[in-house]
Design a protein around this motif. Structure first.
Motif, PDB file in Angstrom:
ATOM      1  N   LEU A  47       5.566  -9.174   2.379  1.00  0.00           N
ATOM      2  CA  LEU A  47       4.535  -8.193   2.027  1.00  0.00           C
ATOM      3  C   LEU A  47       4.905  -6.807   2.553  1.00  0.00           C
ATOM      4  CD1 LEU A  47       1.373 -10.294   2.913  1.00  0.00           C
ATOM      5  CD2 LEU A  47       1.918  -9.430   0.635  1.00  0.00           C
ATOM      6  N   GLN A  48       5.607  -6.768   3.699  1.00  0.00           N
ATOM      7  CA  GLN A  48       5.949  -5.506   4.347  1.00  0.00           C
ATOM      8  C   GLN A  48       7.159  -4.820   3.718  1.00  0.00           C
ATOM      9  OE1 GLN A  48       5.469  -8.464   5.907  1.00  0.00           O
ATOM     10  NE2 GLN A  48       4.239  -8.204   7.744  1.00  0.00           N
ATOM     11  N   SER A  49       7.930  -5.541   2.920  1.00  0.00           N
ATOM     12  CA  SER A  49       9.162  -4.988   2.365  1.00  0.00           C
ATOM     13  C   SER A  49       8.858  -3.987   1.250  1.00  0.00           C
ATOM     14  CB  SER A  49      10.037  -6.113   1.804  1.00  0.00           C
ATOM     15  OG  SER A  49       9.449  -6.661   0.635  1.00  0.00           O
ATOM     16  N   ALA A  50       9.863  -3.199   0.910  1.00  0.00           N
ATOM     17  CA  ALA A  50       9.713  -2.242  -0.189  1.00  0.00           C
ATOM     18  C   ALA A  50       9.383  -2.980  -1.484  1.00  0.00           C
ATOM     19  CB  ALA A  50      10.989  -1.421  -0.346  1.00  0.00           C
ATOM     20  N   THR A  51      10.046  -4.107  -1.730  1.00  0.00           N
ATOM     21  CA  THR A  51       9.777  -4.892  -2.930  1.00  0.00           C
ATOM     22  C   THR A  51       8.353  -5.427  -2.912  1.00  0.00           C
ATOM     23  OG1 THR A  51      12.089  -5.527  -3.155  1.00  0.00           O
ATOM     24  CG2 THR A  51      10.490  -6.918  -4.270  1.00  0.00           C
ATOM     25  N   GLY A  52       7.944  -5.974  -1.766  1.00  0.00           N
ATOM     26  CA  GLY A  52       6.586  -6.491  -1.637  1.00  0.00           C
ATOM     27  C   GLY A  52       5.545  -5.412  -1.861  1.00  0.00           C
ATOM     28  N   GLN A  53       5.763  -4.252  -1.257  1.00  0.00           N
ATOM     29  CA  GLN A  53       4.826  -3.138  -1.418  1.00  0.00           C
ATOM     30  C   GLN A  53       4.770  -2.684  -2.875  1.00  0.00           C
ATOM     31  OE1 GLN A  53       2.869  -1.340   1.223  1.00  0.00           O
ATOM     32  NE2 GLN A  53       3.147  -3.489   1.816  1.00  0.00           N
ATOM     33  N   HIS A  54       5.920  -2.618  -3.520  1.00  0.00           N
ATOM     34  CA  HIS A  54       5.970  -2.231  -4.935  1.00  0.00           C
ATOM     35  C   HIS A  54       5.195  -3.229  -5.800  1.00  0.00           C
ATOM     36  CE1 HIS A  54       7.511  -0.863  -8.787  1.00  0.00           C
ATOM     37  NE2 HIS A  54       7.854  -2.112  -9.041  1.00  0.00           N
ATOM     38  N   LEU A  55       5.420  -4.525  -5.573  1.00  0.00           N
ATOM     39  CA  LEU A  55       4.735  -5.540  -6.368  1.00  0.00           C
ATOM     40  C   LEU A  55       3.229  -5.524  -6.119  1.00  0.00           C
ATOM     41  CD1 LEU A  55       7.311  -8.461  -6.111  1.00  0.00           C
ATOM     42  CD2 LEU A  55       6.643  -7.229  -8.190  1.00  0.00           C
ATOM     43  N   LEU A  56       2.815  -5.289  -4.872  1.00  0.00           N
ATOM     44  CA  LEU A  56       1.382  -5.206  -4.582  1.00  0.00           C
ATOM     45  C   LEU A  56       0.745  -4.051  -5.350  1.00  0.00           C
ATOM     46  CD1 LEU A  56       1.357  -5.889  -0.740  1.00  0.00           C
ATOM     47  CD2 LEU A  56       0.427  -7.380  -2.527  1.00  0.00           C
ATOM     48  N   ARG A  57       1.388  -2.886  -5.297  1.00  0.00           N
ATOM     49  CA  ARG A  57       0.858  -1.728  -6.033  1.00  0.00           C
ATOM     50  C   ARG A  57       0.856  -1.992  -7.536  1.00  0.00           C
ATOM     51  NH1 ARG A  57       3.835   0.862  -2.104  1.00  0.00           N
ATOM     52  NH2 ARG A  57       5.588   1.199  -3.500  1.00  0.00           N
ATOM     53  N   GLN A  58       1.933  -2.586  -8.029  1.00  0.00           N
ATOM     54  CA  GLN A  58       2.044  -2.891  -9.457  1.00  0.00           C
ATOM     55  C   GLN A  58       0.913  -3.820  -9.900  1.00  0.00           C
ATOM     56  OE1 GLN A  58       5.934  -4.330 -10.518  1.00  0.00           O
ATOM     57  NE2 GLN A  58       5.323  -4.907 -12.567  1.00  0.00           N
ATOM     58  N   GLY A  59       0.515  -4.738  -9.032  1.00  0.00           N
ATOM     59  CA  GLY A  59      -0.562  -5.673  -9.354  1.00  0.00           C
ATOM     60  C   GLY A  59      -1.943  -5.144  -9.032  1.00  0.00           C
ATOM     61  N   GLY A  60      -2.026  -3.889  -8.567  1.00  0.00           N
ATOM     62  CA  GLY A  60      -3.320  -3.298  -8.239  1.00  0.00           C
ATOM     63  C   GLY A  60      -3.934  -3.870  -6.976  1.00  0.00           C
ATOM     64  N   LEU A  61      -3.091  -4.395  -6.076  1.00  0.00           N
ATOM     65  CA  LEU A  61      -3.577  -4.993  -4.834  1.00  0.00           C
ATOM     66  C   LEU A  61      -3.396  -4.019  -3.675  1.00  0.00           C
ATOM     67  CD1 LEU A  61      -2.064  -8.549  -5.334  1.00  0.00           C
ATOM     68  CD2 LEU A  61      -4.428  -7.832  -5.723  1.00  0.00           C
ATOM     69  N   ASN A  62      -4.174  -4.209  -2.627  1.00  0.00           N
ATOM     70  CA  ASN A  62      -4.109  -3.374  -1.435  1.00  0.00           C
ATOM     71  C   ASN A  62      -2.799  -3.637  -0.695  1.00  0.00           C
ATOM     72  OD1 ASN A  62      -4.393  -2.108   1.041  1.00  0.00           O
ATOM     73  ND2 ASN A  62      -6.455  -2.883   1.423  1.00  0.00           N
TER      74      ASN A  62
END
Length: 168
Positions: A47-62
């Protein structure tokens, strides 16, 4: 093409699990999933990685909510107990039977999930930095593959720079 048809045609997209990279419980869950995923359908990112952060934003998640477990499948995002149950559905062995618990109302399942998530560091411990997984597990992490490819590219670039410097 539907999920079942893609699977039958051997074209199944990987299922991405976003986990808390510092959580020992989450690290254990990752090992469990890998051990019961003979088809290697699951890939992971912190969740903390750049990929994780990107996917969270892409999915509209916090992107700051580290108390969740996220599953990304076919462009759909599932969190908390829904994600956990869907993971069980795609594992080998008898684990898919646990998916039957989806009939328990989500507000009850998620209350239990949140109770555990809020206490996971106290009960299971945590690291002050993301855990370094074994080689087998690391190869299933999206970030590791990206970093590995970038390292190979950087090394090739350095060799190219050394060669061009020697010629000039």
């Amino acid at each position: 093409m539907g999920r079942q048809k893609r699977r039958a045609a051997g074209q199944a997209e990987p299922i991405i699990l976003l986990i808390d990279g510092r959580c020992y419980l989450c690290h254990g869950i990752t090992k469990f999933v890998i051990a019961h995923d003979k088809r290697q359908r699951f890939q992971f990112a912190s969740l903390q990685s750049a990929t994780g952060q990107h996917l969270l934003r892409q999915g509209g998640l916090n992107a700051h909510d580290l108390d969740t477990f996220v599953m990304v499948e076919d462009g759909n995002y599932y969190t908390k107990s829904s994600a956990a149950l869907r993971v069980m559905r795609d594992l080998d062995g008898f684990w898919p039977l646990i998916y039957g618990l989806r009939w328990i109302p989500a507000f009850i399942r998620n209350a239990v999930y949140s109770f555990i998530a809020k206490r996971r560091y106290r009960w299971f411990g945590y690291s002050t930095q993301c855990l370094l997984p074994s080689v087998e597990i690391r190869q299933r992490f999206i970030d590791w593959a990206e970093v590995h490819d970038n390292e190979d590219q950087t090394e090739a670039d350095l060799r190219g720079n050394r060669n061009s410097g020697a010629d000039g």
